[in-house]
Design a protein around this motif. Structure first.
Motif, PDB file in Angstrom:
ATOM      1  N   SER A   9       0.844  -1.191   0.000  1.00 21.49           N
ATOM      2  CA  SER A   9       0.000   0.000   0.000  1.00 21.49           C
ATOM      3  C   SER A   9       0.882   1.244   0.000  1.00 21.49           C
ATOM      4  O   SER A   9       2.109   1.157  -0.003  1.00 21.49           O
ATOM      5  N   SER A  17      -4.280   3.197  -0.811  1.00 31.69           N
ATOM      6  CA  SER A  17      -4.404   3.060   0.632  1.00 31.69           C
ATOM      7  C   SER A  17      -4.651   1.598   0.990  1.00 31.69           C
ATOM      8  O   SER A  17      -5.082   0.803   0.144  1.00 31.69           O
ATOM      9  N   PRO A  18      -4.405   1.202   2.237  1.00 31.18           N
ATOM     10  CA  PRO A  18      -4.724  -0.172   2.632  1.00 31.18           C
ATOM     11  C   PRO A  18      -6.169  -0.550   2.350  1.00 31.18           C
ATOM     12  O   PRO A  18      -6.445  -1.678   1.905  1.00 31.18           O
ATOM     13  N   VAL A  21      -6.522  -1.195  -1.380  1.00 35.64           N
ATOM     14  CA  VAL A  21      -5.924  -2.474  -1.762  1.00 35.64           C
ATOM     15  C   VAL A  21      -6.864  -3.616  -1.383  1.00 35.64           C
ATOM     16  O   VAL A  21      -7.077  -4.552  -2.159  1.00 35.64           O
ATOM     17  N   LEU A  35      -1.580  -7.895   3.553  1.00 36.81           N
ATOM     18  CA  LEU A  35      -0.837  -6.676   3.264  1.00 36.81           C
ATOM     19  C   LEU A  35       0.555  -6.864   3.848  1.00 36.81           C
ATOM     20  O   LEU A  35       0.706  -7.242   5.015  1.00 36.81           O
ATOM     21  N   ASP A  37       3.650  -4.556   3.598  1.00 33.12           N
ATOM     22  CA  ASP A  37       4.444  -3.391   3.215  1.00 33.12           C
ATOM     23  C   ASP A  37       5.903  -3.559   3.616  1.00 33.12           C
ATOM     24  O   ASP A  37       6.241  -4.278   4.559  1.00 33.12           O
ATOM     25  N   GLY A  43       0.024   0.108   8.262  1.00 33.16           N
ATOM     26  CA  GLY A  43      -1.227  -0.014   7.507  1.00 33.16           C
ATOM     27  C   GLY A  43      -2.059  -1.223   7.883  1.00 33.16           C
ATOM     28  O   GLY A  43      -3.172  -1.399   7.364  1.00 33.16           O
ATOM     29  N   ALA A  47      -6.041  -2.180   7.192  1.00 36.08           N
ATOM     30  CA  ALA A  47      -6.241  -3.293   6.268  1.00 36.08           C
ATOM     31  C   ALA A  47      -7.125  -4.368   6.886  1.00 36.08           C
ATOM     32  O   ALA A  47      -8.020  -4.921   6.226  1.00 36.08           O
TER      33      ALA A  47
END
Length: 276
Positions: A9, A17-18, A21, A35, A37, A43, A47
Motif C-alpha cells: 500500500s 491506501s490499505p 488495496v 498486506l 508493506d 497499515g 487493512a
C-alpha cells in the motif's frame, strides 16, 4: 480458494491506501489476503478492518529488507503480531537506514544533473520514513528524465548504477528472529529475482532453513511460469512450504493483478495450512 499473501500500500511503495488495496483484492475474487508493506506495519490495522468489512480473510504481514552475500533479499513475515516490541524496534532501525540512503541517492542524482530529487520523490511518499528507489523512479519519469520506471533503474537507481547507494540491511538471523518473536512465519519473497551464483542460492536457502525459515514464494507476480515449476521443485527439495502472492504495488504495474496468479503446483504444502 484465491489466496494472495503479498501486496503493498501507500504506507510503503504502493500507490493505494490499505482500504483501497483490500477493496481491489475483494473485487478480484481474493478470499484471503495479506498486506505486506516494506519494513512497515502501520497499515495493518486499517487493512484488517477493511477486510473484515468485506468479509474477506486477512493475514497481517510485512516484507523485511535483508542483506545476504552483499545483496538485498526480501523476507516476508506472515501472520505476525505487529505490536511485538522486537519486530517494531527492528523495523524502525531499517526505516532510519532507508531515510539516510534517500538523501545520499539524491546527492548522487544531483551529480548527474538532476536537482531536487529528494523533494521530488517525497511527493510520492505517504510515509517519509519509507522513501525508496521506486519513489525516485516515479519522480524521474514524471520529470521526463526517463520514459519508464524500469529505465530509471537501468540508468540511475539499479544496483551498481550512478545513483545507487549500497546499504546494510538487517541480517537474515535478525529478520527471522523478529518474525519468530512476533509469532509469524518467515517466507523468502520472489527468490527468482536474486542475482546469485548457484552456490550463493544454495547458501541462502540452507541458511534460511537452518535459522528456522519455513517457506518460499513459488507463485508470485515476480516469477515467470517457468519459475513456478523451478521453485516448486526447490520447495520440495528443501522441505519448504509454498506461498502465493501477486506482489501488487499499483494498478497496471507488474505481471499480474491482485489474485491473478495460477494455483500452486500440485504436491506442495501451502504456507497458509496452519491458518486457513
Amino acid at each position: 480458494m484465491n489466496i494472495d499473501l503479498h501486496s503493498h500500500s501507500m504506507q510503503s511503495d504502493g500507490v493505494l491506501s490499505p482500504t483501497d488495496v483490500a477493496e481491489r483484492a475483494h473485487a478480484n475474487g481474493v478470499d484471503w489476503w495479506a498486506l505486506s508493506d516494506h519494513d512497515e506495519t502501520s497499515g495493518l490495522a486499517e487493512a484488517a478492518q477493511a477486510a473484515a468489512n468485506l468479509d474477506m480473510g486477512f493475514i497481517p504481514g510485512v516484507e523485511i529488507s535483508v542483506t545476504f552475500c552483499d545483496k538485498t533479499v526480501h523476507i516476508l513475515g506472515l501472520h505476525i503480531d505487529p505490536a511485538n516490541a522486537d519486530l517494531a524496534a527492528g523495523l524502525a532501525a531499517i526505516r532510519r537506514s532507508r531515510f539516510d540512503r534517500a538523501h545520499r541517492m539524491a546527492d548522487r542524482l544531483a551529480d548527474c544533473g538532476i536537482a531536487d530529487a529528494f523533494e521530488g520523490a517525497l511527493r510520492y511518499v505517504d510515509n517519509p520514513d519509507l522513501i525508496s528507489r521506486v519513489h525516485f523512479a516515479r519522480h524521474l519519469r514524471e520529470q521526463g528524465h526517463v520514459k519508464s520506471l524500469q529505465q530509471a533503474f537501468d540508468r540511475y537507481l539499479g544496483d551498481g548504477k550512478r545513483a545507487s547507494v549500497v546499504i546494510q540491511w538487517a541480517s537474515l538471523e535478525q529478520a527471522l528472529g523478529w518474525i519468530r518473536a512476533a509469532g509469524g512465519k518467515a517466507v523468502i519473497a520472489h527468490p527468482g529475482r536474486y542475482k546469485y551464483t548457484p552456490q550463493q542460492h544454495d547458501a541462502l536457502f540452507q541458511t534460511f532453513k537452518d535459522l528456522g525459515g519455513q517457506g518460499i514464494e513459488v507463485v508470485t507476480g515476480s516469477h515467470t511460469p517457468a519459475q513456478y515449476k523451478q521453485y516448486a521443485k526447490l520447495a520440495a527439495a528443501y522441505g519448504f512450504q509454498a506461498s502465493r502472492g501477486s506482489d501488487f504495488h499499483a494498478p497496471g504495474a507488474g505481471r499480474v493483478d491482485l489474485g491473478g496468479m495460477p494455483d500452486l503446483p500440485d504436491g506442495l504444502i501451502p504456507v497458509w495450512q496452519d491458518w486457513i
